[in-house]
Scaffold this motif. Structure first.
Motif, PDB file in Angstrom:
ATOM      1  N   ASP A  72       0.846  -1.188   0.000  1.00  0.00           N
ATOM      2  CA  ASP A  72       0.000   0.000   0.000  1.00  0.00           C
ATOM      3  C   ASP A  72       0.885   1.243   0.000  1.00  0.00           C
ATOM      4  N   LEU A  73       1.279   1.687  -1.200  1.00  0.00           N
ATOM      5  CA  LEU A  73       2.181   2.834  -1.313  1.00  0.00           C
ATOM      6  C   LEU A  73       1.552   4.107  -0.766  1.00  0.00           C
ATOM      7  N   ALA A  74       0.277   4.323  -1.055  1.00  0.00           N
ATOM      8  CA  ALA A  74      -0.396   5.524  -0.551  1.00  0.00           C
ATOM      9  C   ALA A  74      -0.399   5.525   0.975  1.00  0.00           C
ATOM     10  N   GLY A  75      -0.665   4.376   1.571  1.00  0.00           N
ATOM     11  CA  GLY A  75      -0.656   4.273   3.022  1.00  0.00           C
ATOM     12  C   GLY A  75       0.724   4.504   3.610  1.00  0.00           C
ATOM     13  N   ILE A  76       1.742   3.965   2.961  1.00  0.00           N
ATOM     14  CA  ILE A  76       3.122   4.152   3.432  1.00  0.00           C
ATOM     15  C   ILE A  76       3.510   5.621   3.350  1.00  0.00           C
ATOM     16  N   LYS A  77       3.167   6.274   2.236  1.00  0.00           N
ATOM     17  CA  LYS A  77       3.490   7.702   2.088  1.00  0.00           C
ATOM     18  C   LYS A  77       2.784   8.530   3.152  1.00  0.00           C
ATOM     19  N   ARG A  78       1.524   8.199   3.430  1.00  0.00           N
ATOM     20  CA  ARG A  78       0.776   8.936   4.458  1.00  0.00           C
ATOM     21  C   ARG A  78       1.392   8.710   5.842  1.00  0.00           C
ATOM     22  N   LYS A  88       0.548  11.703  15.474  1.00  0.00           N
ATOM     23  CA  LYS A  88       0.552  10.351  16.022  1.00  0.00           C
ATOM     24  C   LYS A  88       0.087   9.386  14.944  1.00  0.00           C
ATOM     25  N   LEU A  89       0.879   8.366  14.669  1.00  0.00           N
ATOM     26  CA  LEU A  89       0.640   7.439  13.565  1.00  0.00           C
ATOM     27  C   LEU A  89      -0.729   6.784  13.645  1.00  0.00           C
ATOM     28  N   GLU A  90      -1.134   6.353  14.815  1.00  0.00           N
ATOM     29  CA  GLU A  90      -2.409   5.656  14.953  1.00  0.00           C
ATOM     30  C   GLU A  90      -3.566   6.556  14.519  1.00  0.00           C
ATOM     31  N   LYS A  91      -3.539   7.831  14.902  1.00  0.00           N
ATOM     32  CA  LYS A  91      -4.605   8.761  14.534  1.00  0.00           C
ATOM     33  C   LYS A  91      -4.627   8.976  13.022  1.00  0.00           C
ATOM     34  N   GLU A  92      -3.491   9.130  12.412  1.00  0.00           N
ATOM     35  CA  GLU A  92      -3.435   9.370  10.966  1.00  0.00           C
ATOM     36  C   GLU A  92      -4.003   8.189  10.197  1.00  0.00           C
ATOM     37  N   LEU A  93      -3.698   6.996  10.616  1.00  0.00           N
ATOM     38  CA  LEU A  93      -4.238   5.831   9.929  1.00  0.00           C
ATOM     39  C   LEU A  93      -5.755   5.790  10.057  1.00  0.00           C
ATOM     40  N   LYS A  94      -6.287   6.134  11.206  1.00  0.00           N
ATOM     41  CA  LYS A  94      -7.735   6.160  11.370  1.00  0.00           C
ATOM     42  C   LYS A  94      -8.357   7.216  10.454  1.00  0.00           C
ATOM     43  N   ASP A  95      -7.729   8.364  10.351  1.00  0.00           N
ATOM     44  CA  ASP A  95      -8.236   9.409   9.460  1.00  0.00           C
ATOM     45  C   ASP A  95      -8.226   8.936   8.009  1.00  0.00           C
ATOM     46  N   ILE A 100     -11.663   6.819   3.357  1.00  0.00           N
ATOM     47  CA  ILE A 100     -12.106   5.753   2.448  1.00  0.00           C
ATOM     48  C   ILE A 100     -13.534   5.343   2.798  1.00  0.00           C
ATOM     49  N   ILE A 101     -13.804   5.190   4.076  1.00  0.00           N
ATOM     50  CA  ILE A 101     -15.139   4.804   4.524  1.00  0.00           C
ATOM     51  C   ILE A 101     -16.183   5.820   4.051  1.00  0.00           C
ATOM     52  N   ASN A 102     -15.839   7.090   4.081  1.00  0.00           N
ATOM     53  CA  ASN A 102     -16.778   8.128   3.666  1.00  0.00           C
ATOM     54  C   ASN A 102     -17.074   8.104   2.173  1.00  0.00           C
ATOM     55  N   LYS A 103     -16.217   7.485   1.386  1.00  0.00           N
ATOM     56  CA  LYS A 103     -16.445   7.360  -0.060  1.00  0.00           C
ATOM     57  C   LYS A 103     -17.331   6.155  -0.396  1.00  0.00           C
ATOM     58  N   ALA A 120     -10.987  -1.543  -4.802  1.00  0.00           N
ATOM     59  CA  ALA A 120      -9.708  -0.896  -4.475  1.00  0.00           C
ATOM     60  C   ALA A 120      -9.258   0.018  -5.617  1.00  0.00           C
ATOM     61  N   GLU A 121      -9.427  -0.437  -6.855  1.00  0.00           N
ATOM     62  CA  GLU A 121      -9.066   0.380  -8.006  1.00  0.00           C
ATOM     63  C   GLU A 121      -9.931   1.636  -8.084  1.00  0.00           C
ATOM     64  N   LEU A 122     -11.227   1.496  -7.840  1.00  0.00           N
ATOM     65  CA  LEU A 122     -12.131   2.656  -7.842  1.00  0.00           C
ATOM     66  C   LEU A 122     -11.723   3.685  -6.792  1.00  0.00           C
ATOM     67  N   LEU A 123     -11.302   3.198  -5.632  1.00  0.00           N
ATOM     68  CA  LEU A 123     -10.912   4.083  -4.543  1.00  0.00           C
ATOM     69  C   LEU A 123      -9.471   4.575  -4.670  1.00  0.00           C
ATOM     70  N   GLY A 124      -8.695   3.926  -5.534  1.00  0.00           N
ATOM     71  CA  GLY A 124      -7.290   4.301  -5.709  1.00  0.00           C
ATOM     72  C   GLY A 124      -6.416   3.909  -4.542  1.00  0.00           C
ATOM     73  N   VAL A 125      -6.767   2.788  -3.899  1.00  0.00           N
ATOM     74  CA  VAL A 125      -5.986   2.300  -2.761  1.00  0.00           C
ATOM     75  C   VAL A 125      -5.645   0.833  -2.949  1.00  0.00           C
ATOM     76  N   ASN A 126      -4.844   0.330  -2.064  1.00  0.00           N
ATOM     77  CA  ASN A 126      -4.430  -1.058  -2.109  1.00  0.00           C
ATOM     78  C   ASN A 126      -5.548  -1.989  -1.648  1.00  0.00           C
ATOM     79  N   VAL A 127      -5.569  -3.179  -2.197  1.00  0.00           N
ATOM     80  CA  VAL A 127      -6.564  -4.195  -1.850  1.00  0.00           C
ATOM     81  C   VAL A 127      -6.540  -4.490  -0.348  1.00  0.00           C
ATOM     82  N   LEU A 128      -5.351  -4.585   0.237  1.00  0.00           N
ATOM     83  CA  LEU A 128      -5.244  -4.869   1.668  1.00  0.00           C
ATOM     84  C   LEU A 128      -5.920  -3.805   2.515  1.00  0.00           C
ATOM     85  N   THR A 129      -5.797  -2.554   2.104  1.00  0.00           N
ATOM     86  CA  THR A 129      -6.411  -1.458   2.847  1.00  0.00           C
ATOM     87  C   THR A 129      -7.924  -1.612   2.864  1.00  0.00           C
TER      88      THR A 129
END
Length: 164
Positions: A72-78, A88-95, A100-103, A120-129
């Protein structure tokens, strides 16, 4: 020679300025000679050349990394951006997960089921995310009116299937 050196995007980071970790690698003699001959062409040191080669390889293979190895490159960059800004990393991941949830409600207004990879492709994120959100954030999904079920690579919108 850094292609991102002229970037004005505040989300782009020059990681070489953030961290000066020493990482040791073993390379064979041929690779060493090639890297040595690139001094002055691609960089001013062996480490600068290796770093540039890695950056170029990642840029050229980002789609393959996301689809084949589920990185998940987008997640790693974030994560890196959050750490650089002192968030704080935990808060950023929740945000990030919340964005994504809001979409998802818009997508699932008329979709009864969709393949995980396609979503995942529609959202532009990794399948794992997406998989993690569907599996671990059921309460948050219910808060936005979604009752999603993961079954064999497919996301099923049970709200629509109940209406039939």
């Amino acid at each position: 020679m850094n292609p991102n050196s002229n970037s004005t995007d505040p989300n782009e980071l020059d990681l070489s300025k953030l961290s000066k970790e020493r990482i040791t690698v073993n390379i064979d003699k041929l690779d060493h000679e090639i890297i040595t001959n690139l001094i002055g062409v691609m960089g001013n040191s062996k480490s600068a050349i290796i770093a540039q080669i890695i950056k170029e390889w990642i840029n050229q293979n980002s789609e393959k990394m996301m689809s084949t190895w589920e990185i998940d490159l987008a997640g790693i960059k974030r994560q890196i951006l959050a750490e650089a800004k002192g968030i704080k990393l935990e808060k950023e991941l929740k945000d990030y997960e919340l964005s994504i949830i809001n979409k998802l409600p818009e997508i699932f207004e008329s979709v009864e089921e969709i393949q995980l990879k396609e979503l995942a492709e529609l959202l532009g994120v990794n399948v794992l995310t997406v998989r993690k959100i569907i599996i671990f954030h059921k309460k948050r999904l219910e808060d936005v009116g979604l009752d999603l079920i993961y079954k064999s690579g497919t996301i099923i919108n049970s709200n629509l299937s109940k209406e039939d």
